[in-house]
Motif scaffolding. Structure first.
Motif, PDB file in Angstrom:
ATOM      1  N   LYS A  75      -7.276  -5.894   1.700  1.00  0.00           N
ATOM      2  CA  LYS A  75      -6.413  -6.415   2.773  1.00  0.00           C
ATOM      3  C   LYS A  75      -7.182  -7.109   3.891  1.00  0.00           C
ATOM      4  O   LYS A  75      -6.686  -8.060   4.461  1.00  0.00           O
ATOM      5  CB  LYS A  75      -5.449  -5.357   3.295  1.00  0.00           C
ATOM      6  CG  LYS A  75      -6.042  -4.217   4.021  1.00  0.00           C
ATOM      7  CD  LYS A  75      -4.935  -3.235   4.395  1.00  0.00           C
ATOM      8  CE  LYS A  75      -5.519  -2.101   5.206  1.00  0.00           C
ATOM      9  NZ  LYS A  75      -4.587  -0.993   5.367  1.00  0.00           N
ATOM     10  N   LYS A 105       3.604  -0.921   3.986  1.00  0.00           N
ATOM     11  CA  LYS A 105       3.112   0.435   3.740  1.00  0.00           C
ATOM     12  C   LYS A 105       4.272   1.321   3.341  1.00  0.00           C
ATOM     13  O   LYS A 105       5.229   1.483   4.106  1.00  0.00           O
ATOM     14  CB  LYS A 105       2.471   0.997   5.007  1.00  0.00           C
ATOM     15  CG  LYS A 105       1.193   0.302   5.402  1.00  0.00           C
ATOM     16  CD  LYS A 105       0.577   1.010   6.594  1.00  0.00           C
ATOM     17  CE  LYS A 105      -0.775   0.434   6.924  1.00  0.00           C
ATOM     18  NZ  LYS A 105      -1.393   1.111   8.074  1.00  0.00           N
ATOM     19  N   CYS A 112       0.849  -1.190   0.000  1.00  0.00           N
ATOM     20  CA  CYS A 112       0.000   0.000   0.000  1.00  0.00           C
ATOM     21  C   CYS A 112       0.885   1.240   0.000  1.00  0.00           C
ATOM     22  O   CYS A 112       1.943   1.254   0.631  1.00  0.00           O
ATOM     23  CB  CYS A 112      -0.874   0.040   1.256  1.00  0.00           C
ATOM     24  SG  CYS A 112      -1.826  -1.463   1.516  1.00  0.00           S
ATOM     25  N   ASP A 129      -5.036  -2.060  -0.526  1.00  0.00           N
ATOM     26  CA  ASP A 129      -5.918  -1.510   0.529  1.00  0.00           C
ATOM     27  C   ASP A 129      -7.333  -2.096   0.495  1.00  0.00           C
ATOM     28  O   ASP A 129      -7.890  -2.453   1.515  1.00  0.00           O
ATOM     29  CB  ASP A 129      -6.029   0.019   0.422  1.00  0.00           C
ATOM     30  CG  ASP A 129      -4.678   0.665   0.291  1.00  0.00           C
ATOM     31  OD1 ASP A 129      -4.252   1.332   1.238  1.00  0.00           O
ATOM     32  OD2 ASP A 129      -4.026   0.463  -0.762  1.00  0.00           O
ATOM     33  N   TRP A 153      -1.534  -1.805  -4.454  1.00  0.00           N
ATOM     34  CA  TRP A 153      -2.822  -1.169  -4.142  1.00  0.00           C
ATOM     35  C   TRP A 153      -3.737  -2.162  -3.433  1.00  0.00           C
ATOM     36  O   TRP A 153      -4.897  -2.338  -3.800  1.00  0.00           O
ATOM     37  CB  TRP A 153      -3.482  -0.604  -5.408  1.00  0.00           C
ATOM     38  CG  TRP A 153      -2.696   0.487  -6.045  1.00  0.00           C
ATOM     39  CD1 TRP A 153      -1.859   0.363  -7.117  1.00  0.00           C
ATOM     40  CD2 TRP A 153      -2.624   1.874  -5.648  1.00  0.00           C
ATOM     41  NE1 TRP A 153      -1.284   1.584  -7.412  1.00  0.00           N
ATOM     42  CE2 TRP A 153      -1.744   2.529  -6.524  1.00  0.00           C
ATOM     43  CE3 TRP A 153      -3.233   2.622  -4.618  1.00  0.00           C
ATOM     44  CZ2 TRP A 153      -1.436   3.886  -6.430  1.00  0.00           C
ATOM     45  CZ3 TRP A 153      -2.934   3.970  -4.518  1.00  0.00           C
ATOM     46  CH2 TRP A 153      -2.042   4.584  -5.421  1.00  0.00           C
ATOM     47  N   LYS A 195       6.353   0.658  -4.749  1.00  0.00           N
ATOM     48  CA  LYS A 195       5.770  -0.686  -4.718  1.00  0.00           C
ATOM     49  C   LYS A 195       6.333  -1.578  -5.832  1.00  0.00           C
ATOM     50  O   LYS A 195       6.778  -2.696  -5.568  1.00  0.00           O
ATOM     51  CB  LYS A 195       4.228  -0.600  -4.832  1.00  0.00           C
ATOM     52  CG  LYS A 195       3.590   0.220  -3.707  1.00  0.00           C
ATOM     53  CD  LYS A 195       2.081   0.316  -3.833  1.00  0.00           C
ATOM     54  CE  LYS A 195       1.560   1.080  -5.032  1.00  0.00           C
ATOM     55  NZ  LYS A 195       1.924   2.530  -5.058  1.00  0.00           N
ATOM     56  N   GLU A 204       1.714  -6.903   5.403  1.00  0.00           N
ATOM     57  CA  GLU A 204       1.322  -5.635   4.795  1.00  0.00           C
ATOM     58  C   GLU A 204       2.563  -4.753   4.755  1.00  0.00           C
ATOM     59  O   GLU A 204       3.288  -4.643   5.751  1.00  0.00           O
ATOM     60  CB  GLU A 204       0.219  -4.980   5.626  1.00  0.00           C
ATOM     61  CG  GLU A 204      -0.341  -3.755   4.963  1.00  0.00           C
ATOM     62  CD  GLU A 204      -1.399  -3.033   5.805  1.00  0.00           C
ATOM     63  OE1 GLU A 204      -1.652  -1.862   5.508  1.00  0.00           O
ATOM     64  OE2 GLU A 204      -1.937  -3.640   6.747  1.00  0.00           O
TER      65      GLU A 204
END
Ligand SMILES: Nc1ncnc2c1ncn2[C@@H]1O[C@H](COP(=O)(O)OP(=O)(O)OP(=O)(O)O)[C@@H](O)[C@H]1O
Ligand SMILES: [Mg+2]
Length: 154
Positions: free
Chosen positions: A115, A126, A34, A112, A110, A41, A124
């Motif tokens: 999740k 970030k 994310c 989000d 992406w 990413k 995860e």
């Protein structure tokens, strides 16, 4: 959820971090990435794919406009970019959750919107932009095994 935080100051460093993580991953592990545009990413996925011993000719170039790419390495790699999908139902339709349980490593840009539906063996990640070359990477997981794995990245 527990986690750790790292600062990367170059593309190479972000890829090195991903490569180290890749070596410890097991089948059905999932990475939920994310963060904003250009936060790193896809750069991270390149390192991950390298760490999973995918042949050089199959490396990640640009996932733009492609929702899923599959690479064959030490484990199959399912690389999703969900930017253009607006609903969880769309993700179901493309079989995302089947791939995630399909015996490979899934890495989802992406992530989000999905999740909360991902398995416990998910990390995860970030990403945050802190400067031209500086990115903050926060790793979070509910899995004790993956917590030990990310702990070793420190
Ligand atoms: N420390 C760093 N780690 C990763 N990328 C960095 C770093 N410093 C600068 N960059 C630059 O940031 C950009 C990251 O782009 P990348 O495609 O990986 O982002 P992304 O999060 O996948 O974006 P998008 O959401 O648009 O797909 C690249 O242009 C890269 O050169
Ligand atoms: Mg990307």
């Amino acid at each position: 959820m527990k986690g750790i935080e790292l600062i990367s100051t170059s593309v190479q460093e972000t890829q090195r971090i991903a490569k180290r993580l890749a070596r410890a991953l097991k089948k059905d592990d999932c990475l939920a990435l994310c963060g904003d545009f250009g936060s790193g990413k896809t750069t991270f996925v390149k390192g991950l794919v390298e760490g999973l011993k995918v042949a050089k000719k199959n490396y990640v170039c640009s996932p733009s406009f492609v929702i899923l790419k599959i690479y064959s390495g030490r484990l199959p790699v399912y690389h999703f970019d969900l930017y253009r999908l607006s609903e969880v139902r769309d993700c179901q339709e493309i079989g995302l959750f089947d791939f995630v349980a399909g015996g490979g490593v899934s890495v989802i840009e992406w992530a989000d919107k999905v999740k909360r539906f991902l398995p416990p063996d998910t990390v995860e990640v970030k990403f945050a932009i802190c400067g031209a070359q500086k990115r903050r990477l926060r790793f979070l997981t509910k899995s004790p095994r993956l917590m030990r794995t990310i702990g070793k990245l420190l």
